[in-house]
Design a protein around this motif. Structure first.
Motif, mmCIF file in Angstrom:
data_model
loop_
_atom_site.group_PDB
_atom_site.id
_atom_site.type_symbol
_atom_site.label_atom_id
_atom_site.label_comp_id
_atom_site.label_asym_id
_atom_site.label_seq_id
_atom_site.Cartn_x
_atom_site.Cartn_y
_atom_site.Cartn_z
ATOM 1 N N ALA A 41 0.826 -1.214 0.000
ATOM 2 C CA ALA A 41 0.000 0.000 0.000
ATOM 3 C C ALA A 41 0.857 1.259 0.000
ATOM 4 N N SER A 42 2.114 1.131 0.409
ATOM 5 C CA SER A 42 2.996 2.299 0.464
ATOM 6 C C SER A 42 3.895 2.433 -0.758
ATOM 7 N N THR A 43 3.790 1.491 -1.696
ATOM 8 C CA THR A 43 4.616 1.567 -2.909
ATOM 9 C C THR A 43 4.290 2.825 -3.697
ATOM 10 N N ARG A 44 5.333 3.543 -4.088
ATOM 11 C CA ARG A 44 5.169 4.766 -4.876
ATOM 12 C C ARG A 44 5.865 4.613 -6.226
ATOM 13 N N ILE A 45 5.450 5.429 -7.179
ATOM 14 C CA ILE A 45 6.180 5.568 -8.438
ATOM 15 C C ILE A 45 6.996 6.845 -8.319
ATOM 16 N N VAL A 46 8.302 6.695 -8.281
ATOM 17 C CA VAL A 46 9.194 7.831 -8.054
ATOM 18 C C VAL A 46 9.834 8.237 -9.381
ATOM 19 N N VAL A 47 9.650 9.478 -9.768
ATOM 20 C CA VAL A 47 10.202 10.016 -11.008
ATOM 21 C C VAL A 47 11.472 10.780 -10.681
ATOM 22 N N PHE A 66 -5.583 -3.569 -11.254
ATOM 23 C CA PHE A 66 -5.431 -4.224 -9.951
ATOM 24 C C PHE A 66 -6.232 -3.562 -8.830
ATOM 25 N N GLY A 67 -6.792 -2.389 -9.093
ATOM 26 C CA GLY A 67 -7.653 -1.755 -8.104
ATOM 27 C C GLY A 67 -6.943 -0.909 -7.073
ATOM 28 N N SER A 68 -5.631 -0.991 -6.953
ATOM 29 C CA SER A 68 -4.890 -0.195 -5.974
ATOM 30 C C SER A 68 -4.234 0.998 -6.656
ATOM 31 N N ARG A 69 -3.990 2.025 -5.879
ATOM 32 C CA ARG A 69 -3.426 3.259 -6.425
ATOM 33 C C ARG A 69 -1.979 3.417 -5.979
ATOM 34 N N LEU A 70 -1.128 3.742 -6.937
ATOM 35 C CA LEU A 70 0.264 4.033 -6.655
ATOM 36 C C LEU A 70 0.476 5.536 -6.802
ATOM 37 N N GLN A 71 0.973 6.158 -5.764
ATOM 38 C CA GLN A 71 1.203 7.595 -5.789
ATOM 39 C C GLN A 71 2.416 7.918 -6.651
ATOM 40 N N VAL A 72 2.308 8.944 -7.478
ATOM 41 C CA VAL A 72 3.423 9.412 -8.302
ATOM 42 C C VAL A 72 4.079 10.589 -7.597
ATOM 43 N N VAL A 73 5.390 10.479 -7.350
ATOM 44 C CA VAL A 73 6.105 11.525 -6.624
ATOM 45 C C VAL A 73 7.449 11.794 -7.294
ATOM 46 N N ASP A 74 8.002 12.957 -6.999
ATOM 47 C CA ASP A 74 9.389 13.275 -7.339
ATOM 48 C C ASP A 74 10.242 13.079 -6.090
ATOM 49 N N GLY A 75 11.527 12.889 -6.317
ATOM 50 C CA GLY A 75 12.417 12.862 -5.169
ATOM 51 C C GLY A 75 13.177 11.576 -5.009
ATOM 52 N N LYS A 76 13.545 11.288 -3.766
ATOM 53 C CA LYS A 76 14.395 10.149 -3.459
ATOM 54 C C LYS A 76 13.561 8.893 -3.263
ATOM 55 N N ALA A 77 14.017 7.819 -3.875
ATOM 56 C CA ALA A 77 13.292 6.550 -3.762
ATOM 57 C C ALA A 77 13.654 5.838 -2.472
ATOM 58 N N ALA A 123 -1.477 -13.163 -8.124
ATOM 59 C CA ALA A 123 -2.520 -12.541 -7.305
ATOM 60 C C ALA A 123 -1.948 -11.464 -6.396
ATOM 61 N N GLU A 124 -0.696 -11.643 -5.976
ATOM 62 C CA GLU A 124 -0.051 -10.663 -5.100
ATOM 63 C C GLU A 124 0.738 -9.619 -5.889
ATOM 64 N N ARG A 125 0.672 -9.686 -7.219
ATOM 65 C CA ARG A 125 1.387 -8.765 -8.115
ATOM 66 C C ARG A 125 2.901 -8.864 -7.898
ATOM 67 N N GLU A 126 3.368 -10.070 -7.627
ATOM 68 C CA GLU A 126 4.784 -10.298 -7.370
ATOM 69 C C GLU A 126 5.625 -10.061 -8.619
ATOM 70 N N LEU A 127 6.780 -9.451 -8.394
ATOM 71 C CA LEU A 127 7.778 -9.275 -9.442
ATOM 72 C C LEU A 127 9.018 -10.051 -9.011
ATOM 73 N N PRO A 128 9.410 -11.096 -9.749
ATOM 74 C CA PRO A 128 10.581 -11.872 -9.342
ATOM 75 C C PRO A 128 11.842 -11.013 -9.393
#
Length: 659
Positions: free
Chosen positions: A47-53, A73-84, A137-142
């Protein structure tokens, strides 16, 4: 005191689980990933995953990823600038000549880091992430590192909207699908005509259409479907946001009956009215004005880099055309004129290959011109390269879809293409892989048989397996490692595009996907439609219904309890009305079952087969020229109609049930 031996054992005990952990295999993605270096473990978005530009110019890509992630997937990823931070998805630009214009890397660790030289590469990387995520189902990325780039820079589809109007809504969906599979070009074949032998060999009655709104030539625009100038401009802009270039095509001087219908006298008496008379002094000034309407002014309609001017098949059905020197020279001059005219508007010209049938001395500009290598008898590809053309590989016998026509392909032979083809194979001519003279490749849909009942959904059913296969071969070329059988099975796990399900796939095949004890008039279902390979059945307590009474509808189709013309059970889609010769008696209680496949639609009454409407129902027979009418239905379920009859025990299966 702990002995050295015990310390060693303890160290091994700590190391062994990590050493024994399986290295992640290469994820399945279409097109196949070029290079994968697997690690252990996986990145699971939270839930805290962000897209950092972290680079300018990537906010549009980030917004697209966030929107598509939410859609899928129904969940929202916040788009932010700055440090990842740990758990973020990071998008950045980084120079790397090895990746070319469209390549990218993805490092999946405690965070996901995407880098590419250009925004387009970052965008393609987001398509990869979405495809991997949707398979879990968990949107896993290997965890591991991806390095990916295409063999060919041009990867696309040509869609014939001239002989069958394709609504803008579908074209936009098609762009979504192309983009999701990293295809980057869509040609819109804006004008064409039917074959005269299906219209009494009367050119005046033969179907022809030009699909663009026209202010200068009222009446030129097809009345049964067209695109306004504003919506076509918007279409090109929105497609650019998905990194798909729209290439408009006005096809001249053959396939041009729409123009000779409009302006009498410019059709050829020698070759037929679908050919323009190149010797008529009114022909080219008229066409120049047509081109200027869409290319000229401060707000041109065609805004992208390329414009296609046709030039295919002129005189092809006339033996000895190549010996008509005066006509061939005129054709060459015509072709040169429109190449230069398009360039004068700041566009790059694109043509079909026809010059091998029109030898002559009249020079034709070739530098900077794209040529479709479609049939080597009309344009020998090696000779065309010597002349200076850049080639788009689109060999007709390999990548042409002509729905339900009985020639070329109804569905592409995807297994053969997957195992054997790359753009370097142009018909019977084999080039070196990644020959710099070959820009890339296309496949094509030609709606040759005007009025044959084929729907947009039918076209899409043919396009999707071809699109997925061509995406692999245009990106990876010969570097495909997965066996076709595995690819063909796995591709069903990937969506058509974010939020797109025109195939009407619901659930795992073999399931009852919808069941209702009673269908209330006006009610809605969460399932908008069920795609080919289905059974829909229900009990009907019939009362007299007025003509036009709807049982179910969706944006794409209507099923009638009483059709608007005869009051029969039937369905309509794409302007075609199909009816079964069945009307229940008032007061009759019957069990209705409808099976639908990509071949046709079958009605069962009281568990007995009543009538099949299938594609082998012959509609025209002009000697050797046959046309078959197609009565298929992607069954609509979204909205129940305002009926009076009782509809109960509705069951919808995503397979055709055995009787």
């Amino acid at each position: 005191m702990i002995s050295r031996f015990k310390i060693l054992l303890l160290a091994l005990a700590l190391i062994m689980p990590a050493a024994l952990a399986a290295i992640n295999p290469k994820p399945f993605v279409i097109p196949e990933l070029r290079v994968w270096a697997g690690r252990t473990g996986s990145f699971v978005p939270s839930a805290s995953t962000r897209i950092v530009v972290t680079s300018d110019g990537l906010h549009g890509v980030a917004d697209s990823l966030a929107a598509d992630w939410h859609t899928m997937f129904g969940s929202r990823l916040q788009v932010v600038d700055g440090k990842a931070e740990k758990g973020d998805i990071v998008l950045s630009l980084k120079a790397d000549k090895k990746l070319g214009e469209e390549g990218y890397t993805i490092d999946i660790a405690e965070k996901v880091t995407v880098t590419a030289p250009k925004p387009v590469g970052v965008y393609w990387a987001t398509r990869t992430l979405l495809q991997i995520a949707e398979q879990s189902a968990e949107r896993e990325l290997p965890k591991g590192k991806i390095t990916d780039w295409p063999d060919y820079g041009l990867r696309g589809l040509s869609m014939d909207v001239g002989r069958k109007f394709i609504p803008m809504a579908y074209l936009k969906d098609l762009v979504k699908a192309l983009s999701y599979y990293k295809l980057n070009s869509l040609r819109i074949h804006l004008n064409d005509n039917g074959f005269p032998y299906y219209f009494g060999n009367d050119w005046d009655k033969t179907y022809a259409a030009f699909r663009m709104e026209s202010d200068r030539f009222p009446g030129l625009t097809a009345r049964d479907g067209y695109y306004t100038k504003d919506e076509f401009r918007d279409f090109q802009r929105s497609s650019a946001g998905e990194f798909v270039d729209i290439v408009p095509e006005i096809d001249i001087p053959a396939h041009a009956l729409a123009f000779s219908h409009y302006k009498k006298g410019i059709g050829s008496k020698e070759f037929g009215e679908d050919h323009l008379d190149l010797f008529n002094p009114e022909t080219m000034p008229f066409l120049d004005e047509v081109f200027d309407e869409y290319l000229g002014g401060d707000n041109p309609v065609f805004i992208n880099e390329y414009m296609h001017i046709g030039t295919d098949e002129f005189g092809k059905d006339y033996p000895g055309f190549d010996k008509k020197k005066e006509t061939a020279e005129k054709f060459r001059g015509f072709m040169d004129h429109y190449i230069r005219l398009v360039e004068s508007y700041g566009k790059k010209p694109w043509v079909w290959g026809s010059l091998s049938t029109a030898p002559g001395e009249t020079p034709i500009k070739t530098e900077g011109v794209m040529l479709d290598a479609w049939y080597n008898g009309y344009a020998d590809p090696k000779e065309m390269i010597k002349l200076g053309f850049k080639l788009n590989s689109i060999p007709d016998g390999m990548v042409y879809i002509v729905p339900a026509a009985g020639y070329y392909y109804d569905y592409l032979n995807t297994e053969w293409l997957y195992n054997n083809w790359t753009p370097a194979k142009v018909g019977n001519v084999q080039f070196e892989e990644q020959d710099p003279n070959i820009a890339g490749g296309y496949f094509a849909v030609w709606n040759d048989h005007v009025g044959n009942g084929i729907s947009v959904q039918d076209i899409h059913h043919r396009v999707m397996p071809a699109l997925q296969t061509m995406a692999v071969k245009l990106w990876d070329g010969l570097n495909v490692s997965l066996p076709y059988a595995d690819f063909n099975e796995a591709r069903a796990s990937i969506s058509e595009a974010p939020g797109l399900n025109r195939l009407g796939r619901v659930g795992t095949p073999g399931q009852l996907v919808l069941e209702q004890a009673k269908v209330a008039p006006g009610s809605r279902n969460e399932i908008p439609e069920i795609g080919y390979g289905y059974t829909v059945e229900f009990d009907l307590d019939a009362v007299a219904e007025k003509p036009g009474t709807v049982l179910f509808s969706s944006p794409d189709a209507v099923v009638y309890l009483a059709d608007p013309v005869k009051g029969l059970l039937g369905f309509a889609r794409d302007g075609y009305l199909n009816t079964f010769n069945f009307r229940p008696y008032p007061g009759e209680k019957v069990h209705i079952r409808i099976d639908g496949t990509n071949e046709g639609t079958t009605l069962f009454v009281n568990r007995q087969k009543y009538q099949s409407l299938d594609k082998v129902t012959q509609w025209h027979n002009e000697g050797k020229n046959k046309m078959y009418y197609v009565s298929t239905l992607v069954f609509p379920l979204q909205q129940a109609g305002d009926f009076k009859s009782g509809v109960s025990n509705l069951k919808v299966y995503n397979y055709v049930r055995p009787l």
